[in-house]
Design a protein around this motif. Structure first.
Motif, mmCIF file in Angstrom:
data_model
loop_
_atom_site.group_PDB
_atom_site.id
_atom_site.type_symbol
_atom_site.label_atom_id
_atom_site.label_comp_id
_atom_site.label_asym_id
_atom_site.label_seq_id
_atom_site.Cartn_x
_atom_site.Cartn_y
_atom_site.Cartn_z
ATOM 1 N N PRO A 1 -4.316 9.367 2.133
ATOM 2 C CA PRO A 1 -5.579 8.753 2.559
ATOM 3 C C PRO A 1 -5.618 8.542 4.069
ATOM 4 N N GLY A 2 -6.648 9.055 4.707
ATOM 5 C CA GLY A 2 -6.768 8.900 6.155
ATOM 6 C C GLY A 2 -6.047 9.963 6.954
ATOM 7 N N GLY A 3 -5.352 10.925 6.280
ATOM 8 C CA GLY A 3 -4.655 11.983 7.003
ATOM 9 C C GLY A 3 -3.180 11.691 7.179
ATOM 10 N N LEU A 4 -2.410 12.745 7.461
ATOM 11 C CA LEU A 4 -0.956 12.610 7.575
ATOM 12 C C LEU A 4 -0.529 11.765 8.764
ATOM 13 N N LYS A 5 -1.403 11.609 9.772
ATOM 14 C CA LYS A 5 -1.044 10.812 10.938
ATOM 15 C C LYS A 5 -1.141 9.320 10.671
ATOM 16 N N ARG A 6 -1.706 8.946 9.531
ATOM 17 C CA ARG A 6 -1.851 7.522 9.212
ATOM 18 C C ARG A 6 -1.170 7.253 7.868
ATOM 19 N N MET A 7 0.046 6.732 7.920
ATOM 20 C CA MET A 7 0.814 6.472 6.700
ATOM 21 C C MET A 7 0.567 5.070 6.164
ATOM 22 N N GLY A 8 -0.053 4.210 6.951
ATOM 23 C CA GLY A 8 -0.303 2.846 6.494
ATOM 24 C C GLY A 8 -1.127 2.779 5.225
ATOM 25 N N PRO A 9 -2.284 3.486 5.135
ATOM 26 C CA PRO A 9 -3.089 3.431 3.904
ATOM 27 C C PRO A 9 -2.325 3.927 2.679
ATOM 28 N N MET A 10 -1.502 4.987 2.849
ATOM 29 C CA MET A 10 -0.738 5.498 1.709
ATOM 30 C C MET A 10 0.327 4.502 1.283
ATOM 31 N N ALA A 11 0.948 3.845 2.236
ATOM 32 C CA ALA A 11 1.955 2.837 1.898
ATOM 33 C C ALA A 11 1.309 1.681 1.134
ATOM 34 N N LYS A 12 0.125 1.282 1.564
ATOM 35 C CA LYS A 12 -0.580 0.195 0.877
ATOM 36 C C LYS A 12 -0.976 0.605 -0.540
ATOM 37 N N LEU A 13 -1.475 1.850 -0.692
ATOM 38 C CA LEU A 13 -1.863 2.341 -2.017
ATOM 39 C C LEU A 13 -0.659 2.410 -2.943
ATOM 40 N N SER B 1 -6.244 9.496 -4.686
ATOM 41 C CA SER B 1 -6.439 8.140 -4.174
ATOM 42 C C SER B 1 -7.853 7.630 -4.454
ATOM 43 N N SER B 2 -8.760 8.520 -4.843
ATOM 44 C CA SER B 2 -10.125 8.098 -5.170
ATOM 45 C C SER B 2 -10.243 7.514 -6.571
ATOM 46 N N MET B 3 -9.189 7.658 -7.373
ATOM 47 C CA MET B 3 -9.210 7.100 -8.726
ATOM 48 C C MET B 3 -9.082 5.582 -8.651
ATOM 49 N N PRO B 4 -9.644 4.848 -9.617
ATOM 50 C CA PRO B 4 -9.545 3.380 -9.607
ATOM 51 C C PRO B 4 -8.087 2.919 -9.657
ATOM 52 N N ILE B 5 -7.787 1.858 -8.927
ATOM 53 C CA ILE B 5 -6.427 1.325 -8.904
ATOM 54 C C ILE B 5 -5.956 0.906 -10.302
ATOM 55 N N PRO B 6 -6.784 0.240 -11.126
ATOM 56 C CA PRO B 6 -6.315 -0.115 -12.473
ATOM 57 C C PRO B 6 -5.904 1.108 -13.294
ATOM 58 N N THR B 7 -6.607 2.224 -13.147
ATOM 59 C CA THR B 7 -6.252 3.448 -13.875
ATOM 60 C C THR B 7 -4.911 3.986 -13.390
ATOM 61 N N LEU B 8 -4.703 3.992 -12.083
ATOM 62 C CA LEU B 8 -3.434 4.471 -11.535
ATOM 63 C C LEU B 8 -2.278 3.563 -11.952
ATOM 64 N N ARG B 9 -2.524 2.269 -12.004
ATOM 65 C CA ARG B 9 -1.478 1.335 -12.436
ATOM 66 C C ARG B 9 -1.135 1.558 -13.913
ATOM 67 N N SER B 10 -2.120 1.835 -14.718
ATOM 68 C CA SER B 10 -1.881 2.098 -16.143
ATOM 69 C C SER B 10 -1.040 3.351 -16.329
ATOM 70 N N TYR B 11 -1.356 4.400 -15.565
ATOM 71 C CA TYR B 11 -0.548 5.613 -15.656
ATOM 72 C C TYR B 11 0.878 5.371 -15.166
ATOM 73 N N ALA B 12 1.041 4.513 -14.156
ATOM 74 C CA ALA B 12 2.382 4.215 -13.652
ATOM 75 C C ALA B 12 3.240 3.561 -14.732
#
Length: 293
Positions: free
Chosen positions: A183-195, A156-167
């Motif tokens: 991101p933020g730990g398993l108790k917080r799924m909101g950041p992962m959903a947003k990413l 998740s620390s990689m740049p979003i444009p790079t991750l989008r290109s790989y997708a």
């Protein structure tokens, strides 16, 4: 609800006042002047007030003599034992117990359904799940994975444009994008959903549940990272079977890739390097799909 002693006294006082008022009304009717009044209006008023005072005093005395409705508190073990024995000896009502259990099960099922509904609404709002109409329009039978599946290890620390290109590239070869954690730990799924939404949306500026998403699976799997000794990202491995199976259902002996390629390069270059390391057969299908588009 516990009834306190002051409440009993107030109730008795109100009843006494009400009775006195009714009696006074009757007396006033009998004593009303019909022509030649025996008493003046002032004398009649004083008489009424005297009667009302006596009625109130009588009501207060009656309220003071009312028994205290509260149960006495005791520290006597024998009294406590008798109380608990009485509770244990109460009459069993199987029908009421069955109705209570049924109501509890119904409530739990309703709560679970409401949680799922809210979770689905959240996924649709983030663009992770299409609306019902869109899902029905795009419904198609799933294709079972065969051979080797390209798995790209990212962070998740990689740049979003790079991750989008790989997708974009992984969608062509039916690959998988793997994260070690959330991101933020398993108790917080909101950041992962947003990413996830930021990576998979076809249009980066699209918002809401109707955004078109890329057909790429994202997994969170610390075991697959440990199996392949991934210490830096991005990295590519061709894993046999189904790498999207939940890691809690697998063990350390699950199938793994023969090679791992490290380096921040295009997917085509990573596949070529994998073939050079001896995995030509594993990457043949993925390379054909990548060139065909």
């Amino acid at each position: 609800m516990r009834i306190s002693k002051p409440s009993i006294r107030n109730a008795a006082l109100i009843l006494a006042v009400g009775a006195a008022t009714a009696a006074l009304a009757q007396d006033a009717t009998r004593d009303a002047p019909s022509g030649n009044a025996r008493q003046s209006t002032t004398d009649q008023g004083q008489t009424v007030m005297d009667r009302l005072g006596r009625a109130i005093k009588s009501g207060e005395d009656a309220a003071g003599r009312a028994p205290d409705p509260r149960l006495p508190r005791t520290d006597n073990p024998a009294d406590r034992r008798r109380a608990f024995e009485a509770l244990r000896g109460r009459t069993s009502m199987p029908e009421m117990e069955a109705r209570a259990r049924a109501a509890q099960a119904k409530g739990e099922a309703s709560l679970a359904a409401e949680r799922e509904r809210q979770a689905k609404a959240l996924r649709q709002a983030l663009g992770l799940e299409p609306a019902e109409e869109q899902a029905l329009a795009k419904a198609a039978p799933a294709v079972a994975a065969k051979g080797w599946v390209p798995v790209l290890f990212v962070s998740s620390s990689m740049p979003i444009p790079t991750l989008r290109s790989y997708a974009v590239q992984l969608e062509r070869v039916h690959g998988v994008m793997a994260f070690r954690g959330v991101p933020g730990g398993l108790k917080r799924m909101g950041p992962m959903a947003k990413l996830t939404a930021q990576i998979l949306r076809l249009e980066s500026d699209c918002e809401g549940p109707n955004c078109v998403m890329r057909d790429v699976q994202l997994i969170v799997d610390p075991i697959v990272f440990r199996q392949h000794g991934i210490a830096q990202v991005p990295a590519l491995a061709m894993i046999p079977g189904d790498p999207t199976q939940a890691y809690c259902e697998r063990d350390d002996d699950s199938p793994r890739a023969a090679h791992v390629v490290f380096g921040d390069s295009a997917l085509s270059g990573m596949l070529e390097e994998y073939a050079r390391l001896g995995g030509k057969e594993e990457v043949a299908h993925a390379q054909a799909l990548l060139v065909a588009r």
